[in-house]
Design an enzyme around this catalytic site. Structure first.
Site, PDB file in Angstrom:
ATOM      1  N   GLY A  10       1.123  -0.931   0.281  1.00  0.00           N
ATOM      2  CA  GLY A  10       0.354  -0.305   0.023  1.00  0.00           C
ATOM      3  C   GLY A  10       1.097   1.535   0.117  1.00  0.00           C
ATOM      4  CG  ASN A  12      -0.772   3.507  -4.000  1.00  0.00           C
ATOM      5  OD1 ASN A  12      -1.347   2.647  -3.370  1.00  0.00           O
ATOM      6  ND2 ASN A  12      -1.947   4.259  -4.334  1.00  0.00           N
ATOM      7  N   GLY A  16       2.017   4.430   3.909  1.00  0.00           N
ATOM      8  CA  GLY A  16       2.297   3.534   2.889  1.00  0.00           C
ATOM      9  C   GLY A  16       3.564   4.523   2.485  1.00  0.00           C
ATOM     10  CE1 TYR A 164      -9.507  -0.003   8.038  1.00  0.00           C
ATOM     11  CE2 TYR A 164      -9.979   0.739  10.955  1.00  0.00           C
ATOM     12  CZ  TYR A 164      -9.510   0.622   9.466  1.00  0.00           C
ATOM     13  OH  TYR A 164      -8.084   1.429   9.709  1.00  0.00           O
TER      14      TYR A 164
HETATM   15  N1  LIG Z   1      -6.204   7.046   7.810  1.00  0.00           N
HETATM   16  C1  LIG Z   1      -5.912   6.677   9.683  1.00  0.00           C
HETATM   17  O1  LIG Z   1      -6.242   7.278  10.625  1.00  0.00           O
HETATM   18  C2  LIG Z   1      -5.295   5.214   9.615  1.00  0.00           C
HETATM   19  C3  LIG Z   1      -5.466   4.918  11.999  1.00  0.00           C
HETATM   20  C4  LIG Z   1      -5.615   3.407  11.459  1.00  0.00           C
HETATM   21  C5  LIG Z   1      -4.550   2.409  11.269  1.00  0.00           C
HETATM   22  N2  LIG Z   1      -4.750   2.754   9.933  1.00  0.00           N
HETATM   23  C6  LIG Z   1      -4.331   1.932   9.251  1.00  0.00           C
HETATM   24  O2  LIG Z   1      -3.184   2.231   8.379  1.00  0.00           O
HETATM   25  C7  LIG Z   1      -2.690   1.302   6.862  1.00  0.00           C
HETATM   26  C8  LIG Z   1      -2.835   2.318   5.884  1.00  0.00           C
HETATM   27  O3  LIG Z   1      -3.731   3.155   5.688  1.00  0.00           O
HETATM   28  P1  LIG Z   1      -4.048   4.654   4.627  1.00  0.00           P
HETATM   29  O4  LIG Z   1      -4.306   6.043   6.335  1.00  0.00           O
HETATM   30  O5  LIG Z   1      -2.747   5.348   5.250  1.00  0.00           O
HETATM   31  O6  LIG Z   1      -5.019   4.575   3.521  1.00  0.00           O
HETATM   32  P2  LIG Z   1      -5.117   4.879   2.551  1.00  0.00           P
HETATM   33  O7  LIG Z   1      -3.865   6.089   1.985  1.00  0.00           O
HETATM   34  O8  LIG Z   1      -6.280   4.556   1.633  1.00  0.00           O
HETATM   35  O9  LIG Z   1      -3.660   3.905   1.770  1.00  0.00           O
HETATM   36  C9  LIG Z   1      -4.533   2.453   1.847  1.00  0.00           C
HETATM   37  C10 LIG Z   1      -3.064   1.975   0.837  1.00  0.00           C
HETATM   38  O10 LIG Z   1      -3.694   0.497   0.607  1.00  0.00           O
HETATM   39  C11 LIG Z   1      -3.399   0.085  -0.456  1.00  0.00           C
HETATM   40  N3  LIG Z   1      -5.049  -0.643  -0.610  1.00  0.00           N
HETATM   41  C12 LIG Z   1      -6.178  -1.586  -0.582  1.00  0.00           C
HETATM   42  N4  LIG Z   1      -6.306  -2.183  -0.731  1.00  0.00           N
HETATM   43  C13 LIG Z   1      -5.791  -2.857  -1.639  1.00  0.00           C
HETATM   44  C14 LIG Z   1      -5.922  -4.126  -2.599  1.00  0.00           C
HETATM   45  N5  LIG Z   1      -5.993  -4.696  -2.696  1.00  0.00           N
HETATM   46  N6  LIG Z   1      -4.373  -4.261  -3.589  1.00  0.00           N
HETATM   47  C15 LIG Z   1      -3.179  -3.204  -2.898  1.00  0.00           C
HETATM   48  N7  LIG Z   1      -3.634  -2.344  -2.237  1.00  0.00           N
HETATM   49  C16 LIG Z   1      -4.852  -1.876  -1.551  1.00  0.00           C
HETATM   50  C17 LIG Z   1      -4.373   0.696  -1.557  1.00  0.00           C
HETATM   51  O11 LIG Z   1      -3.906   1.497  -3.134  1.00  0.00           O
HETATM   52  P3  LIG Z   1      -5.009   2.081  -3.682  1.00  0.00           P
HETATM   53  O12 LIG Z   1      -4.480   4.078  -4.117  1.00  0.00           O
HETATM   54  O13 LIG Z   1      -5.180   1.394  -4.828  1.00  0.00           O
HETATM   55  O14 LIG Z   1      -6.685   2.175  -2.933  1.00  0.00           O
HETATM   56  C18 LIG Z   1      -2.881   2.578  -0.726  1.00  0.00           C
HETATM   57  O15 LIG Z   1      -2.139   2.360  -1.291  1.00  0.00           O
HETATM   58  C19 LIG Z   1      -4.034   0.900   6.486  1.00  0.00           C
HETATM   59  O16 LIG Z   1      -3.492  -0.193   7.238  1.00  0.00           O
HETATM   60  C20 LIG Z   1      -5.534   1.500   7.580  1.00  0.00           C
HETATM   61  O17 LIG Z   1      -6.004   0.607   7.983  1.00  0.00           O
HETATM   62  C21 LIG Z   1      -5.280   4.369   9.446  1.00  0.00           C
END
Ligand SMILES: NC(=O)c1ccc[n+]([C@@H]2O[C@H](COP(=O)([O-])OP(=O)(O)OC[C@H]3O[C@@H](n4cnc5c(N)ncnc54)[C@H](OP(=O)(O)O)[C@@H]3O)[C@@H](O)[C@H]2O)c1
Length: 310
Positions: A10, A12, A16, A164
Site C-alpha cells: 500500500g 502509493n 505507506g 474494519y
Molecule cells: N488513516 C488512519 O487514520 C488510520 C488509522 C489507523 C490505522 N490505519 C491503517 O493504516 C494503513 C494505511 O492506511 P492509510 O490511512 O494510509 O490509507 P490509504 O491512504 O487509503 O492507503 C491504503 C493503501 O492500501 C492500498 N490498498 C488497499 N486495498 C488494496 C488492494 N486490494 N490491493 C493493493 N493495495 C491495496 C491502497 O491502494 P489504492 O490507492 O490503490 O487504493 C493504498 O495504497 C491501513 O492498514 C489502515 O487500516 C489508518
C-alpha cells in the site's frame, strides 16, 4: 538502512507512501507493493524524485486476490533472496459487504489475510536477515469488536466499521501468534510488531464508502495528523537499532502499549491462525524456512524503553 531490503505494501499513498519514502531516504532498497503497475511506477518516480534514491522498485498485486499475492511475492524473492523489513500496511475501509473471489469478506481479506499470506510467502527471505523485522499496521479500532468466529464474513450483521475493526483485531492476534511461533523455533533474529498509527489524514474513508461514511470520515480526519506523522512508528520499528530483537508488541507513537485483552489470549490467536491457514491453503507456514539451533529467548517480548524515532 544502507544495504537493507524493505518491502512496503500500500505504498502509493497515505501512511505507506511516507513509510516507503522515509526508508528510501535512509538508504534502503525499497520494493513497493501497489495495486497496479501504473500506480507502482508513478510512486517509484515520485520517491526517486523526492529522495534521489535509485533503489526503489515496484511490484503489482491486488491484495484481495491470493494468487496475485503469491505471484508478487515470488517476483520479490527472485530479486531479493534476503529481505530485512516487511511493512504490512495496505488497508481498506468499505461500507458494504463485498466478497473476494475466494469468498472472504474484503476488509478481512485485504487488511488481515493479505498480511498473513504475504508474510508466509516472504518468510524464507526474511529469515535470512540477521535483523529481520515485520511491521503490521493495525489500529486502535481493534478495541471496538472481537473476532466473530461464528460468522467471520459478518454476513448476518454487516457493518463496515465492525468488519474494519475485526480485521484490525486480527492483525494484533496474528502478531502475537507469529511472535510465539518464531520464539518457539528459536528464530530470535526475526521480530514482528503491530502499530497503531493514530488518526491520520488520508483518503482511506472516502475511497470505497457510502456518502454518509465518507462525510463522517472527512469531518473526523480533520483532527488527525499528517501521513508523514502517521508513518513515524512504522519507520521507527523498521529502522531503529533500539528495537532490534523486540517483538510481539503493540506500538503507538513509538512506545509499546496494551492492546485489547482478547489479543493476549493464546487460544483465540491459535484459533484464528488455523482458520487463516485454511483460507489461504497453507499447510506449513514455515515451509522453506531454514531451521535454527538457537535457544528460545525468554525476554524477546519484553517492552523496549520509550524512545523517539531516529
Ligand atoms: N488513516 C488512519 O487514520 C488510520 C488509522 C489507523 C490505522 N490505519 C491503517 O493504516 C494503513 C494505511 O492506511 P492509510 O490511512 O494510509 O490509507 P490509504 O491512504 O487509503 O492507503 C491504503 C493503501 O492500501 C492500498 N490498498 C488497499 N486495498 C488494496 C488492494 N486490494 N490491493 C493493493 N493495495 C491495496 C491502497 O491502494 P489504492 O490507492 O490503490 O487504493 C493504498 O495504497 C491501513 O492498514 C489502515 O487500516 C489508518
Amino acid at each position: 538502512m544502507e544495504g537493507k531490503v524493505c518491502v512496503v505494501t500500500g505504498a502509493n499513498t497515505g501512511i505507506g507512501y511516507e513509510t516507503a519514502k522515509a526508508l528510501a531516504a535512509k538508504g534502503a532498497s525499497v520494493i513497493l507493493v501497489c495495486r497496479t503497475t501504473e500506480k507502482g511506477q508513478r510512486t517509484v518516480d515520485r520517491i526517486r524524485e523526492a529522495t534521489g534514491s535509485t533503489k526503489v522498485t515496484a511490484v503489482a498485486a491486488d491484495l484481495a486476490v491470493q494468487d496475485q499475492i503469491r505471484k508478487a511475492a515470488a517476483a520479490i524473492r527472485v530479486q531479493h533472496p534476503r529481505i530485512d523489513v516487511l511493512v504490512n500496511n495496505a488497508g481498506i475501509w468499505l461500507s458494504d459487504l463485498r466478497l473476494t473471489k475466494e469468498g472472504v469478506e474484503t476488509q478481512f481479506a485485504v487488511n488481515h489475510l493479505a498480511y498473513f499470506l504475504l508474510t508466509h510467502e516472504l518468510l524464507p527471505a526474511l529469515s535470512r536477515s540477521d535483523d529481520g523485522r515485520i511491521v503490521c499496521v493495525s489500529s486502535d479500532s481493534h478495541f471496538q469488536t472481537h473476532i466473530h468466529f461464528d460468522d467471520l464474513n459478518l454476513t448476518h450483521r454487516y457493518h463496515g466499521l465492525r468488519a474494519y475493526a475485526q480485521s484490525k483485531r486480527a492483525n494484533v492476534l496474528f502478531v502475537r501468534e507469529l511472535n510465539r511461533r518464531l520464539r518457539a523455533r528459536g528464530m530470535n533474529q526475526l521480530t514482528i510488531n503491530a502499530v497503531q498509527p493514530g488518526l491520520v489524514k488520508t483518503d482511506i474513508g472516502v475511497k470505497h464508502t457510502i456518502s454518509l461514511h465518507s462525510l463522517a470520515w472527512k469531518v473526523r480526519r480533520a483532527g488527525g495528523v499528517t501521513p508523514a506523522e502517521g508513518a513515524r512508528t512504522n519507520i521507527f520499528l523498521a529502522s531503529s537499532p533500539v528495537v532490534q530483537g523486540v517483538s510481539g508488541q503493540y506500538w503507538d507513537k513509538c512506545v509499546p502499549k496494551r492492546s485489547a485483552r482478547e489479543t493476549y489470549d493464546p487460544e483465540t490467536a491459535r484459533r484464528l491462525w488455523d482458520i487463516c491457514e485454511k483460507l489461504t491453503d497453507i499447510t506449513d507456514y514455515f515451509e522453506g524456512v531454514t531451521p535454527t539451533d538457537e535457544a528460545p529467548s525468554a525476554d524477546a517480548t519484553a517492552p523496549a524503553p520509550a524512545n523517539t524515532p531516529s
